[in-house]
Design a protein around this motif. Structure first.
Motif, PDB file in Angstrom:
ATOM      1  N   UNK A 238       0.855  -1.187   0.000  1.00 42.25           N
ATOM      2  CA  UNK A 238       0.000   0.000   0.000  1.00 42.25           C
ATOM      3  C   UNK A 238       0.898   1.246   0.000  1.00 42.25           C
ATOM      4  N   UNK A 239       0.682   2.123  -0.981  1.00 37.80           N
ATOM      5  CA  UNK A 239       1.572   3.296  -1.149  1.00 37.80           C
ATOM      6  C   UNK A 239       1.609   4.198   0.081  1.00 37.80           C
ATOM      7  N   UNK A 240       0.424   4.450   0.657  1.00 37.57           N
ATOM      8  CA  UNK A 240       0.365   5.375   1.804  1.00 37.57           C
ATOM      9  C   UNK A 240       1.071   4.776   3.022  1.00 37.57           C
ATOM     10  N   UNK A 241       0.912   3.467   3.208  1.00 35.98           N
ATOM     11  CA  UNK A 241       1.628   2.807   4.305  1.00 35.98           C
ATOM     12  C   UNK A 241       3.131   2.786   4.020  1.00 35.98           C
ATOM     13  N   UNK A 242       3.495   2.496   2.776  1.00 39.32           N
ATOM     14  CA  UNK A 242       4.910   2.298   2.432  1.00 39.32           C
ATOM     15  C   UNK A 242       5.743   3.560   2.693  1.00 39.32           C
ATOM     16  N   UNK A 243       5.127   4.711   2.478  1.00 38.36           N
ATOM     17  CA  UNK A 243       5.812   5.982   2.762  1.00 38.36           C
ATOM     18  C   UNK A 243       6.344   5.987   4.203  1.00 38.36           C
TER      19      UNK A 243
END
Ligand code: CCH
Length: 287
Positions: A238-243
């Motif tokens: 998940x992009x938002x988590x990965x940040x």
């Protein structure tokens, strides 16, 4: 100080520090358990006591210690936590004035600090409740699921995406047990010391499905000795988590700061503290 038959005066910082010291000493004495410490399973007990919180109804949370009772103790997610509750029973016998609810959270605080994590401020005042306050099954996260499920579960408690990722760093600690969750193995090479290694390994290692009869989980390609749950892997899918995974992998101080804040919030969900209850920071024994 606190007398045997009742209070001579209400318990103070020094009284709770004495309980903290007792737990820390028991951690050192019982170093034959698992990877050498009861710390990880005590952190899990404090988290599962707190993580039943539902902000919409104000039910669940660490105020109550209702996992002492079936049905809650028998919920699948709580398998194995009897080891943690039993570890703390002699402490409760020695300091009968402390509630189970405060004791379980204090044990989580103590374990994080003794495993060289950040200071976790603590407020006392949780009251034990009876069996009627047990929460329904299904409030804790399911390791087989991914980002949508994590958001459903943690938004219900009142957390945001950054906080979900900060909390997950606790998986630097401890391991999965095939006779508890069905999963197997530790996440890091130092499961009794809190570091940001969970995030580093999640980003840096190559993860592949483990070939076995157990539930779907990942192993690191290089050593095949570490694991990730499907719910852990969702943090890099998940992009938002990965940040946030990247931020915490790059900066252990930032992880410690955010972890301390989010764990303090988790441990206090739904607790009706009296006005002006002081935040205490206990002195570590293993410094
Ligand atoms: Fe966790 N965790 N956890 N976890 N957990 C397990 C073990 C630990 C999930 C699933 C599992 C948090 C969040 C999640 C710890 C702390 C936290 C296990 C193995 C599963 C499965 C249990 C076993 O077999 O003994 C999932 C899904 C989530 C979703 O977010 C959070 C939040 C925390 C604390 C802040 C710790 C510590 C352990 C190790 C316990 C031990 O006995 O070693």
């Amino acid at each position: 100080a606190v007398g045997g038959g009742g209070w001579s005066s209400p318990p103070k910082f020094e009284d709770y520090q004495a309980v903290y010291n007792e737990i820390a000493n028991r951690l050192e004495e019982n170093d034959e358990y698992d990877d050498g410490s009861y710390g990880p399973v005590l952190v899990r007990l404090a988290w599962h006591a707190s993580g039943t919180y539902d902000a919409a109804t104000g039910t669940g949370g660490s105020n109550g210690a209702t996992m002492r009772f079936a049905p809650e103790s028998a919920h699948g997610a709580n398998a194995g936590l009897k080891a943690a509750r039993d570890f703390l029973e002699p402490v409760k016998q020695k300091f009968p004035w402390i509630t189970y609810s405060d004791l379980w959270i204090l044990a989580g605080v103590c374990s994080i600090q003794e495993m060289l994590g950040p200071k976790i401020p603590f407020r006392a005042g949780r009251q034990d409740k009876d069996v009627a306050a047990c929460t329904p099954d299904g409030r804790l996260p399911d390791a087989a699921q991914a980002q949508d499920h994590l958001r459903n579960i943690f938004y219900r408690m009142g957390f945001n995406d950054q906080e979900i990722v900060a909390l997950a760093g606790a998986h630097a600690l401890g391991r999965c047990h095939s006779n508890r969750s069905g999963y197997s193995g530790p996440w890091t090479f130092s499961p009794t010391v809190l570091t940001n290694d969970f995030y580093k390994l999640l980003l840096d290692e190559k993860w592949q499905y483990k070939k076995w009869d157990g539930p779907k989980q990942y192993e690191d390609k290089k050593t095949k000795s570490l694991m990730m749950l499907p719910a852990d892997m969702a943090l890099v899918e998940d992009k938002k988590f990965k940040k946030w995974v990247k931020e915490y992998a790059a900066d252990n101080d930032l992880f410690f700061k955010d972890f301390s804040a989010v764990v303090t919030k988790l441990f206090e969900l739904g607790v009706p503290f009296k006005e002006n209850t002081e935040k205490w920071v206990f002195k570590p024994v293993n410094a």
